[in-house]
Design a protein around this motif. Structure first.
Motif, mmCIF file in Angstrom:
data_model
loop_
_atom_site.group_PDB
_atom_site.id
_atom_site.type_symbol
_atom_site.label_atom_id
_atom_site.label_comp_id
_atom_site.label_asym_id
_atom_site.label_seq_id
_atom_site.Cartn_x
_atom_site.Cartn_y
_atom_site.Cartn_z
ATOM 1 N N THR A 4 32.340 31.909 47.312
ATOM 2 C CA THR A 4 32.654 32.487 46.009
ATOM 3 C C THR A 4 31.831 33.733 45.748
ATOM 4 O OG1 THR A 4 33.129 30.268 45.225
ATOM 5 C CG2 THR A 4 32.893 31.962 43.566
ATOM 6 N N SER A 5 30.587 33.733 46.169
ATOM 7 C CA SER A 5 29.744 34.900 45.936
ATOM 8 C C SER A 5 30.252 36.117 46.715
ATOM 9 C CB SER A 5 28.293 34.597 46.313
ATOM 10 O OG SER A 5 28.197 34.279 47.675
ATOM 11 N N VAL A 6 30.854 35.876 47.881
ATOM 12 C CA VAL A 6 31.422 36.979 48.652
ATOM 13 C C VAL A 6 32.622 37.566 47.919
ATOM 14 C CG1 VAL A 6 32.539 37.590 50.834
ATOM 15 C CG2 VAL A 6 30.592 36.031 50.825
ATOM 16 N N LEU A 7 33.449 36.697 47.340
ATOM 17 C CA LEU A 7 34.603 37.183 46.584
ATOM 18 C C LEU A 7 34.173 37.967 45.354
ATOM 19 C CD1 LEU A 7 36.956 34.065 46.738
ATOM 20 C CD2 LEU A 7 37.208 36.223 47.960
ATOM 21 N N LEU A 8 33.151 37.473 44.662
ATOM 22 C CA LEU A 8 32.657 38.185 43.478
ATOM 23 C C LEU A 8 32.028 39.523 43.857
ATOM 24 C CD1 LEU A 8 31.138 35.242 41.429
ATOM 25 C CD2 LEU A 8 33.252 36.490 40.978
ATOM 26 N N ALA A 9 31.320 39.562 44.980
ATOM 27 C CA ALA A 9 30.726 40.819 45.430
ATOM 28 C C ALA A 9 31.812 41.817 45.812
ATOM 29 C CB ALA A 9 29.801 40.561 46.612
ATOM 30 N N ALA A 10 32.881 41.337 46.448
ATOM 31 C CA ALA A 10 33.993 42.218 46.806
ATOM 32 C C ALA A 10 34.692 42.739 45.561
ATOM 33 C CB ALA A 10 34.977 41.478 47.700
ATOM 34 N N ALA A 11 34.857 41.884 44.562
ATOM 35 C CA ALA A 11 35.488 42.319 43.313
ATOM 36 C C ALA A 11 34.615 43.331 42.586
ATOM 37 C CB ALA A 11 35.768 41.114 42.421
ATOM 38 N N ALA A 12 33.294 43.131 42.614
ATOM 39 C CA ALA A 12 32.382 44.078 41.973
ATOM 40 C C ALA A 12 32.390 45.419 42.694
ATOM 41 C CB ALA A 12 30.975 43.498 41.937
ATOM 42 N N GLY A 19 40.440 51.512 41.484
ATOM 43 C CA GLY A 19 41.313 50.545 42.132
ATOM 44 C C GLY A 19 42.434 50.099 41.210
ATOM 45 N N PRO A 20 43.092 49.028 41.579
ATOM 46 C CA PRO A 20 44.237 48.547 40.822
ATOM 47 C C PRO A 20 43.870 47.894 39.496
ATOM 48 C CG PRO A 20 43.780 47.087 42.640
ATOM 49 C CD PRO A 20 42.871 48.253 42.784
ATOM 50 N N GLY A 21 42.615 47.633 39.259
ATOM 51 C CA GLY A 21 42.211 47.065 37.986
ATOM 52 C C GLY A 21 41.872 45.594 38.092
ATOM 53 N N TRP A 22 41.186 45.117 37.070
ATOM 54 C CA TRP A 22 40.700 43.741 37.089
ATOM 55 C C TRP A 22 41.819 42.732 36.919
ATOM 56 C CZ3 TRP A 22 41.290 40.560 32.895
ATOM 57 C CH2 TRP A 22 41.632 41.159 31.697
ATOM 58 N N ILE A 23 42.909 43.122 36.283
ATOM 59 C CA ILE A 23 44.014 42.176 36.087
ATOM 60 C C ILE A 23 44.676 41.846 37.423
ATOM 61 C CG2 ILE A 23 46.283 41.857 35.034
ATOM 62 C CD1 ILE A 23 45.310 43.497 32.675
ATOM 63 N N LEU A 24 44.921 42.843 38.239
ATOM 64 C CA LEU A 24 45.540 42.605 39.541
ATOM 65 C C LEU A 24 44.618 41.799 40.450
ATOM 66 C CD1 LEU A 24 47.941 43.016 41.363
ATOM 67 C CD2 LEU A 24 46.974 45.195 42.074
ATOM 68 N N ARG A 25 43.336 42.100 40.426
ATOM 69 C CA ARG A 25 42.380 41.315 41.222
ATOM 70 C C ARG A 25 42.377 39.863 40.771
ATOM 71 N NH1 ARG A 25 39.163 45.907 40.631
ATOM 72 N NH2 ARG A 25 38.045 44.930 38.918
ATOM 73 N N VAL A 27 44.817 38.222 39.269
ATOM 74 C CA VAL A 27 46.094 37.615 39.658
ATOM 75 C C VAL A 27 46.088 37.264 41.144
ATOM 76 C CG1 VAL A 27 48.563 38.096 39.950
ATOM 77 C CG2 VAL A 27 47.437 38.644 37.797
ATOM 78 N N LEU A 28 45.558 38.138 41.966
ATOM 79 C CA LEU A 28 45.493 37.873 43.402
ATOM 80 C C LEU A 28 44.584 36.694 43.723
ATOM 81 C CD1 LEU A 28 45.397 41.477 44.883
ATOM 82 C CD2 LEU A 28 47.235 39.804 45.049
ATOM 83 N N ILE A 29 43.411 36.642 43.105
ATOM 84 C CA ILE A 29 42.479 35.542 43.370
ATOM 85 C C ILE A 29 43.058 34.221 42.900
ATOM 86 C CG2 ILE A 29 40.219 34.596 42.744
ATOM 87 C CD1 ILE A 29 39.176 37.500 42.782
ATOM 88 N N VAL A 30 43.642 34.198 41.712
ATOM 89 C CA VAL A 30 44.244 32.965 41.197
ATOM 90 C C VAL A 30 45.440 32.557 42.051
ATOM 91 C CG1 VAL A 30 45.503 31.987 39.222
ATOM 92 C CG2 VAL A 30 43.404 33.270 38.849
ATOM 93 N N GLY A 31 46.224 33.511 42.516
ATOM 94 C CA GLY A 31 47.362 33.199 43.378
ATOM 95 C C GLY A 31 46.936 32.612 44.710
ATOM 96 N N ILE A 32 45.892 33.174 45.298
ATOM 97 C CA ILE A 32 45.401 32.655 46.577
ATOM 98 C C ILE A 32 44.831 31.257 46.393
ATOM 99 C CG2 ILE A 32 43.615 32.983 48.338
ATOM 100 C CD1 ILE A 32 44.115 36.021 48.000
#
Length: 55
Positions: A4-12, A19-25, A27-32
């Motif tokens: 999870t920390s890797v995903l949060l670091a990538a999002a940060a 980029g595409p914005g926090w909403i798209l990120r 949506v992608l994380i919740v979808g995965i």
């Protein structure tokens, strides 16, 4: 599955760029995560023999 920390670091890191914005990120994380959860639920019961329907 990535930590999870890797995903949060990538999002940060991507939020620093244009980029595409926090909403798209989000949506992608919740979808995965939803796809992983769905696969886990389906595969968990795949091998079980259900005798409830047999007479």
């Amino acid at each position: 599955m990535p930590n999870t920390s890797v995903l949060l670091a990538a999002a940060a890191e991507t939020s620093k760029n244009d980029g595409p914005g926090w909403i798209l990120r989000t949506v992608l994380i919740v979808g995965i995560l939803g796809a992983v959860l769905l696969a886990w639920v389906l595969l968990r019961n795949y091998g079980k023999d259900n005798d409830d329907d047999r007479d």
